[in-house]
Design a protein around this motif. Structure first.
Motif, short mmCIF file in Angstrom:
data_model
loop_
_atom_site.label_atom_id
_atom_site.label_comp_id
_atom_site.label_asym_id
_atom_site.label_seq_id
_atom_site.Cartn_x
_atom_site.Cartn_y
_atom_site.Cartn_z
N LEU A 54 3.28 -9.50 8.98
CA LEU A 54 4.30 -8.52 9.33
C LEU A 54 5.57 -8.73 8.52
O LEU A 54 6.22 -7.75 8.08
N SER A 55 5.95 -9.99 8.32
CA SER A 55 7.14 -10.30 7.54
C SER A 55 7.00 -9.81 6.11
O SER A 55 7.92 -9.20 5.54
N VAL A 60 8.33 -6.05 1.58
CA VAL A 60 7.85 -5.17 0.52
C VAL A 60 8.31 -3.74 0.75
O VAL A 60 8.76 -3.05 -0.18
N ASP A 61 8.21 -3.26 1.98
CA ASP A 61 8.66 -1.90 2.27
C ASP A 61 10.15 -1.76 2.05
O ASP A 61 10.64 -0.70 1.59
N ALA A 62 10.92 -2.84 2.35
CA ALA A 62 12.37 -2.79 2.14
C ALA A 62 12.69 -2.72 0.65
O ALA A 62 13.60 -2.00 0.22
N ALA A 63 11.94 -3.45 -0.14
CA ALA A 63 12.18 -3.43 -1.58
C ALA A 63 11.82 -2.09 -2.19
O ALA A 63 12.43 -1.63 -3.16
N GLN A 64 10.80 -1.43 -1.62
CA GLN A 64 10.34 -0.15 -2.14
C GLN A 64 11.28 0.99 -1.73
O GLN A 64 11.42 1.98 -2.44
N SER A 65 11.93 0.82 -0.58
CA SER A 65 12.74 1.90 -0.03
C SER A 65 13.99 2.11 -0.88
O SER A 65 14.69 1.17 -1.25
N ALA A 66 14.29 3.37 -1.18
CA ALA A 66 15.48 3.68 -1.99
C ALA A 66 16.75 3.48 -1.20
O ALA A 66 17.79 3.08 -1.72
N GLY A 67 16.68 3.74 0.12
CA GLY A 67 17.88 3.63 0.94
C GLY A 67 18.22 2.21 1.32
O GLY A 67 19.34 1.91 1.74
N GLY A 68 17.28 1.29 1.15
CA GLY A 68 17.53 -0.11 1.50
C GLY A 68 17.47 -0.33 3.00
O GLY A 68 17.37 0.60 3.79
N HIS A 69 17.57 -1.59 3.38
CA HIS A 69 17.53 -2.01 4.77
C HIS A 69 18.69 -2.93 5.02
O HIS A 69 19.18 -3.60 4.11
N ALA A 77 13.29 -10.87 8.93
CA ALA A 77 11.89 -10.79 8.49
C ALA A 77 11.51 -12.01 7.68
O ALA A 77 10.41 -12.57 7.83
N VAL A 78 12.44 -12.44 6.78
CA VAL A 78 12.16 -13.63 5.97
C VAL A 78 12.02 -14.86 6.85
O VAL A 78 11.12 -15.69 6.66
N LEU A 79 12.94 -14.99 7.83
CA LEU A 79 12.88 -16.16 8.72
C LEU A 79 11.58 -16.19 9.52
O LEU A 79 10.98 -17.24 9.72
N ILE A 80 11.15 -15.00 9.98
CA ILE A 80 9.88 -14.93 10.72
C ILE A 80 8.72 -15.34 9.82
O ILE A 80 7.81 -16.09 10.22
N GLY A 81 8.76 -14.87 8.57
CA GLY A 81 7.70 -15.24 7.63
C GLY A 81 7.68 -16.72 7.34
O GLY A 81 6.61 -17.34 7.27
N VAL A 82 8.89 -17.31 7.14
CA VAL A 82 8.97 -18.74 6.88
C VAL A 82 8.45 -19.53 8.09
O VAL A 82 7.68 -20.51 7.93
N ALA A 289 -0.49 7.94 2.42
CA ALA A 289 -0.86 7.78 3.83
C ALA A 289 -0.60 6.36 4.30
O ALA A 289 -0.73 6.05 5.48
N ALA A 290 -0.25 5.49 3.38
CA ALA A 290 0.11 4.10 3.71
C ALA A 290 1.10 3.61 2.67
O ALA A 290 1.19 4.17 1.56
N SER A 291 1.86 2.58 3.02
CA SER A 291 2.88 2.05 2.12
C SER A 291 2.33 0.84 1.36
O SER A 291 1.27 0.30 1.69
N LEU A 292 3.12 0.43 0.33
CA LEU A 292 2.75 -0.79 -0.38
C LEU A 292 2.81 -1.99 0.57
O LEU A 292 2.06 -2.96 0.41
#
Length: 609
Positions: A54-55, A60-69, A77-82, A289-292
């Motif tokens: 999930l992280s 990846v979706d945040a990096a792809q998004s033009a509007g940013g997060h 998200a990074v902390l959850i992944g770590v 139909a799905a994101s990167l």
């Protein structure tokens, strides 16, 4: 699957769960804090892979998004992944290390339980049954799987829950991706087939494995090693052991290769499904139909799902192996319970009727010919009874029956009018003592080598010294560097004794109990010269006369040493052919008289040379 096999599987599963609970309780008793850490890490492990996936999708979706997060959301998200990665990597390693440590410590307890169960069986008959010995050998070789059964179950449960979370997340991308979970069944089915094949192979080769182990152990002990050396039989015996080992390894290897083939087929099915999942997700991304991030999630979870399924298969295999071992373990405990002595009567202090042997017969397990049949005897308190006869006449077997090592296959033995099997077993053993021709060389300090003959007085130096003196072993102790504290046996860097010296200490061990009801001496002086044997037997007879509650039972092949016994029993062909005093038997002119005169003439001829 038949109803019979289903019922067997259910019993096996129930037994495995029961054993896993038992081993977990042992682990908790050994080290509660460590068990608590393992349980906490196990719970954290269930969600670690899902959190990592999930992280990564979020980043990846945040990096792809033009509007940013928002930066805070990305950091979370990074902390959850770590956290998920650290839990899956470092936490997993810590958990496994603790589990291995606990398994080793529980293994010691399980072995103690196995030995205790075996020792609790009141007779020795089971030690001559190949079926029992084969199952015990299989059990002793697989106690590690048994000791770790609770962790095998928990690891399998962790992988199943973790895989379930992965499948749920994959289905959120596209329902068809959940089919990956179905592709887990071929590897599982292959693991079950492999387990049955390996279990059958091990059971079929248990006797060969036991033969190889026993033969090679013979090379490592001085008693058997010297005969192998003198006969030059090392190569022949090694070849026999090697042949047994080769037969066992060939059968097991064939089963393992078959298992690998089935498991490889199962994993090929899963690999094909994973490739199809990646193609489907790529197609969905191309159609928006799905994101990167979803593709990254599928790649991460699909890869981890393979590992989760492999962990499930591996855990299931370990659980299955533990289940097979559990069958032998529960069988042993049940066998020990069935054989548990039921006698409750106390042993009479001085039974007026002595020991009555009434029409006793006995046949060894696996044999068709009885060793004893129709034996009737009365052993009076305060008397010395000598049992004589040719080799194979049943002398030692009679001793084993009287001491309770075996139960008669027919007839009964009574002590003071109470059947032997109705007496309290431990109370009866405390009223016994004896020495045998095949005595044990306890490689302990002298005081314990002798003192173990009466565990209650094992550390009483005065009692040990008394027994040593009565056995005529004082000269042996006087020559040892530390007297009664001298360590015996070269295995532990101690002093080595001659055969005759070891036998003297065995006799001293038999004399530790001051007032036994039955003193058994089964050719315990075979390593002594005739004069020393005669002197010791004279001592035993005097002690029997001075102790009105003691029955002394002598077995000897030297007729001159038993002529002073109060009563002599002659065994021939498993039956009592004659009995009476020495004078009465000579007058009768039967088998005893013939054997006595033959032996006396042989000694006279030897003395005249």
């Amino acid at each position: 699957m038949s109803a019979k096999s289903s019922a067997g599987a259910a019993r096996s599963g129930s037994g495995t769960l029961r054993t896993a609970r038992h081993t977990f309780a042992l682990a908790w008793r050994i080290d509660p804090p460590v068990v608590g850490v393992v349980v906490a890490l196990s719970l954290a492990q269930t969600g670690a892979v899902a959190a990592t996936g999930l992280s990564q999708r979020r980043v990846v979706d945040a990096a792809q998004s033009a509007g940013g997060h928002p930066l805070g959301a990305l950091l979370l998200a990074v902390l959850i992944g770590v956290a998920g990665h650290v839990t899956a990597a470092a936490g997993n390693r810590v958990r496994y290390n603790y589990q291995h440590d606990l398994t080793d410590r529980v293994d010691l307890e399980v072995n103690r339980e196995i030995l205790t169960a075996t020792a609790s069986i009141p007779t020795l008959e089971h030690l001559e049954r190949p079926g029992y010995l084969n199952r015990l050998e299989l059990l002793r070789r697989q106690t590690g799987a048994l000791a770790g059964s609770c962790w095998s179950l928990s690891d399998t449960a962790i992988d199943v829950i973790s895989a379930g979370l992965s499948v749920w997340l994959l289905a959120g991308v596209h329902p068809a991706l959940a089919v990956l979970a179905l592709l887990a069944f071929p590897p599982l089915w292959a693991a079950e087939r492999a387990k049955r094949s390996l279990a059958a192979a091990r059971a079929a080769t248990a006797e060969d494995q036991r033969l190889e182990d026993r033969i090679h152990r013979m090379f490592l002990t001085p008693e058997t090693g010297k005969e192998i050396y003198l006969a030059g039989a090392g190569a022949v015996l090694d070849e026999t052991a090697h042949a047994a080992r080769t037969r066992a390894v060939t059968v097991v290897l064939k089963a393992r290769l078959g298992a690998i083939g089935w498991q490889l087929t199962g994993w090929v099915c899963y690999a094909a499904g994973f490739i199809a999942a990646l193609v489907l997700t790529t197609w969905l991304v191309a159609r928006d139909a799905a994101s990167l991030g979803d593709l990254m999630l599928v790649i991460t979870l699909g890869t981890q799902l393979r590992l989760q399924i492999r962990g499930t298969v591996s855990g299931y295999s370990r659980v299955a192996e533990a289940g097979d071992t559990t069958g032998h373990y529960l069988w042993l405990l049940a066998y020990a319970r069935r054989q548990r002595p039921t006698g409750t009567h106390l042993v009479p202090h001085m039974p007026e009727d002595g020991i009555q042997v009434q029409d006793v017969a006995f046949t060894y397990p696996g044999s068709q010919e009885p060793v004893l049949s129709g034996v009737n005897l009365t052993l009076r308190p305060g008397s010395t009874i000598a049992v004589v006869g040719a080799n194979g006449a049943g002398k030692t077997t009679l001793i084993k029956l009287l001491s309770g090592m075996y139960a008669p296959t027919a007839g009964r033995i009574e002590v003071g009018g109470v059947p032997l099997d109705e007496l309290d077993t431990m109370a009866w053993r405390r009223r016994l003592t004896g020495a045998f021709q095949d005595f044990v060389r306890f490689q302990l300090p002298v005081r314990h080598t002798v003192g173990i003959g009466d565990p209650d007085a094992m550390d009483d130096r005065e009692e040990v010294a008394r027994a040593v003196h009565e056995a005529g072993a004082d000269p042996i102790i006087d020559r040892l560097p530390d007297g009664l504290d001298t360590q015996l046996g070269t295995v532990y860097g101690g002093a080595e004794l001659s055969q005759g010296q070891w036998q003297r200490l065995a006799l001293a061990r038999a004399l530790m109990r001051r007032h036994p009801l039955l003193l058994v001496l089964d050719e315990p002086t075979a390593a002594l010269d005739p004069l020393a044997e005669h002197e010791l037997y004279e001592l035993f007879m005097r002690q029997a006369g001075a102790d009105p509650g003691r029955i002394t039972l002598l077995v000897s092949h030297r007729f001159s040493t038993v002529r002073g016994a109060d009563h002599i029993v002659v065994l021939h062909g498993g039956r009592v052919s004659e009995q009476g005093t020495h004078a009465e038997l000579l007058v009768a002119g039967g088998h005893y008289a013939e054997l006595y005169r033959t032996q006396a003439e042989a000694y006279q001829e030897e003395g005249s040379r």
